[in-house]
Design an enzyme around this catalytic site. Structure first.
Site, short mmCIF file in Angstrom:
data_model
loop_
_atom_site.label_atom_id
_atom_site.label_comp_id
_atom_site.label_asym_id
_atom_site.label_seq_id
_atom_site.Cartn_x
_atom_site.Cartn_y
_atom_site.Cartn_z
N LYS A 57 0.81 -1.22 0.00
CA LYS A 57 0.00 0.00 0.00
C LYS A 57 0.85 1.28 0.00
O LYS A 57 0.39 2.33 -0.40
CB LYS A 57 -0.97 -0.01 1.17
CG LYS A 57 -2.02 -1.10 0.99
CD LYS A 57 -3.12 -1.04 2.02
CE LYS A 57 -4.19 -2.05 1.73
NZ LYS A 57 -3.74 -3.46 1.94
C1 LIG Z 1 -4.33 -4.54 1.29
C2 LIG Z 1 -3.53 -5.79 1.18
C3 LIG Z 1 -3.88 -6.82 0.27
C4 LIG Z 1 -5.11 -6.76 -0.60
O1 LIG Z 1 -5.00 -5.79 -1.62
P1 LIG Z 1 -6.30 -5.24 -2.37
O2 LIG Z 1 -5.84 -4.13 -3.22
O3 LIG Z 1 -7.21 -4.77 -1.26
O4 LIG Z 1 -6.89 -6.37 -3.14
C5 LIG Z 1 -3.05 -7.94 0.19
N1 LIG Z 1 -1.97 -8.06 0.99
C6 LIG Z 1 -1.60 -7.10 1.87
C7 LIG Z 1 -0.40 -7.31 2.71
C8 LIG Z 1 -2.36 -5.93 2.00
O5 LIG Z 1 -2.00 -4.99 2.89
#
Ligand SMILES: *Cc1c(COP(=O)(O)O)cnc(C)c1O
Length: 454
Positions: A110
């Site tokens: 993120k």
């Molecule tokens: C947010 C997250 C996901 C999922 O990603 P999306 O974009 O919500 O599908 C997968 N793994 C981790 C470690 C995350 O923080």
């Protein structure tokens, strides 16, 4: 370049307007009015470093943003990553790779979007002279990444609610040990849903929202999806020429933001074969792609908690294209789904998407197996990608978090206690947090008490 709402009842906006707006007034999400082609540029982009590629990519989309401003936003965003490749591609075996997306400040993918979004917000404040107050609720990763994207930014204050005792100790430290005076991590006596409900009310008070220039932090912002497109292109460009055909990206999926970005790059002309939606036991998308029925279930807590989601908010952007860019169809489907918790598509197929699901035990097994076979320690989210791997062509599994974020699960599976100097450093910092009741009144009172620019 203009952006239109998936529900077709809001006016088209420019890039900076769509980023500042977030959710469209008609409840839809912004998508490019016309998807540009990146095919003509791929050859020239091959030699660029990560930030250079990101800049060239965004020039196609952020057409109303000054190029010098864009460049400094992009360069700064990726200057705090601790690997010079930013998104290194690790070769595990013949035509099988991991794309490590955890080298940012909070050790999860993120950061790629939120480090850039923080800078875009700051640029907007400099342009308009108007401070922004960002408010959000989190059950973990998003809150930490948002806080670190906005940490110390001029003119921004960020308020993140989290359920006290409902996030991991590490995640809490990432949010509370920032030593930045524009960050307010607020524990509430209640659940994540209680926090969400209070926020919904606060955002619903339009007068208040306008008075404090309130902005939401969530995964539907257009800039977040676009920022995530870049590492798919980067990874593809890094492959040896003879492995660039038949590429499948495997994406651990929760809110569908990450995989949507990949799928968009294919629509823009990146020559890849397809994408695998890897879910944990919260498998609404797996069920949709295998049965054609989109039916909400109960959220089951798993060892890959950032994917514990039933209704994926970015799914609507995919649906828009699936329904041939007809906003009327999107409205009809979303409306029915909201009312009944279900939509029957008959069959729901898409040439380039397939899905898999795993339970917690299988997550453990995949972590153990990869460690035994390749000596590589991965986190439980990444491990979801190893279920039923495609056997043909080049496979790139996106590694979405650093194993040290989930030390217990990883240690149980491998006998190794994963560490990260960045997380260790947190242990020596003083936490600073606040506590309030999860009511709209309490949230407003807290905001008013901590905003000077009223
Ligand atoms: C947010 C997250 C996901 C999922 O990603 P999306 O974009 O919500 O599908 C997968 N793994 C981790 C470690 C995350 O923080």
């Amino acid at each position: 370049m203009l952006y239109v709402s998936t529900r077709g009842e809001s006016a088209p906006l420019s890039f900076t307007e769509a980023v500042a707006t977030g959710l469209a007034p008609d409840g839809g999400l912004y998508v490019p009015q016309k998807m540009p082609s990146i095919e003509p540029y791929l050859k020239d982009w091959a030699g660029l470093d990560y930030a250079g590629l990101c800049l060239e990519f965004f020039k196609l989309f952020a057409t109303d943003l000054d190029e010098k401003v864009l460049e400094s936003c992009v360069r700064d965003a990726y200057s705090r990553f601790d690997h010079e490749e930013i998104a290194p591609l690790v070769n595990l075996e013949e035509r099988l790779y991991l794309l490590e997306l955890f080298h940012g400040p909070t050790l999860a993918f993120k950061d790629f979007a939120l480090q850039l979004l923080g800078n875009l917000y700051e640029a907007q404040i400099q342009r308009t002279g108007r401070p922004i107050n960002v408010l959000g609720a989190t059950s973990g990763d998003t809150g930490a990444a948002a806080i670190h994207g906005l940490l110390g930014k001029e003119g921004v204050k960020i308020f993140i609610l989290y359920p006290t005792g409902g996030v991991s100790a590490l995640q809490e430290r990432q949010m509370t040990c920032t030593q930045a005076d524009n960050v307010f991590a607020i524990g509430i006596d209640g659940t994540f849903d209680d926090a969400q409900a209070a926020l919904k009310d606060v955002f619903g008070d339009l007068q208040f929202r306008e008075a404090v220039n309130l902005s939401a932090v969530n995964s539907i912002n257009l800039a977040r999806v676009l920022a995530q497109c870049v590492y798919y292109i980067y990874a593809w460009l890094r492959l040896p020429n003879k492995e660039q055909n038949d590429v499948t990206f495997v994406v651990p999926t929760g809110n569908f933001g990450n995989i949507l970005a990949g799928w968009w790059t294919q629509r823009m002309g990146l020559p890849v074969k397809g994408f695998r939606i890897a879910t944990n036991q919260n498998d609404i998308l797996y069920r949709l792609f295998t049965t054609g029925n989109y039916q909400v279930g109960r959220v089951l807590p798993s060892t890959a908690p950032s994917m514990d989601i039933q209704v994926a908010s970015n799914f609507e952007r995919f649906l828009y294209y699936h329904e041939n860019e007809q906003p009327d169809r999107v409205r009809e489907i979303m409306e029915r789904f909201r009312e009944t918790g279900e939509y029957q598509f008959g069959s729901f197929e898409c040439d380039s998407l397939s899905a898999s699901r795993v339970d917690d035990q299988t997550i453990q097994n995949h972590i153990s197996k990869l460690h035994a076979k390749a000596g590589y320690v991965m986190d439980p989210h990444t491990a979801c990608g190893f279920e039923d791997l495609p056997t043909e062509g080049t496979r790139i599994v996106l590694s979405t978090a650093h194993p040290a974020k989930f030390p217990d699960v990883v240690e149980e599976a491998t006998g190794i206690h994963p560490v990260s100097p960045k997380l260790d450093k947190l242990k020596s910092l003083e936490p600073c947090s606040y506590t309030i009741e999860p009511t709209p009144q309490a949230v407003k009172k807290f905001l008013i008490g901590h905003i000077q620019n009223l």
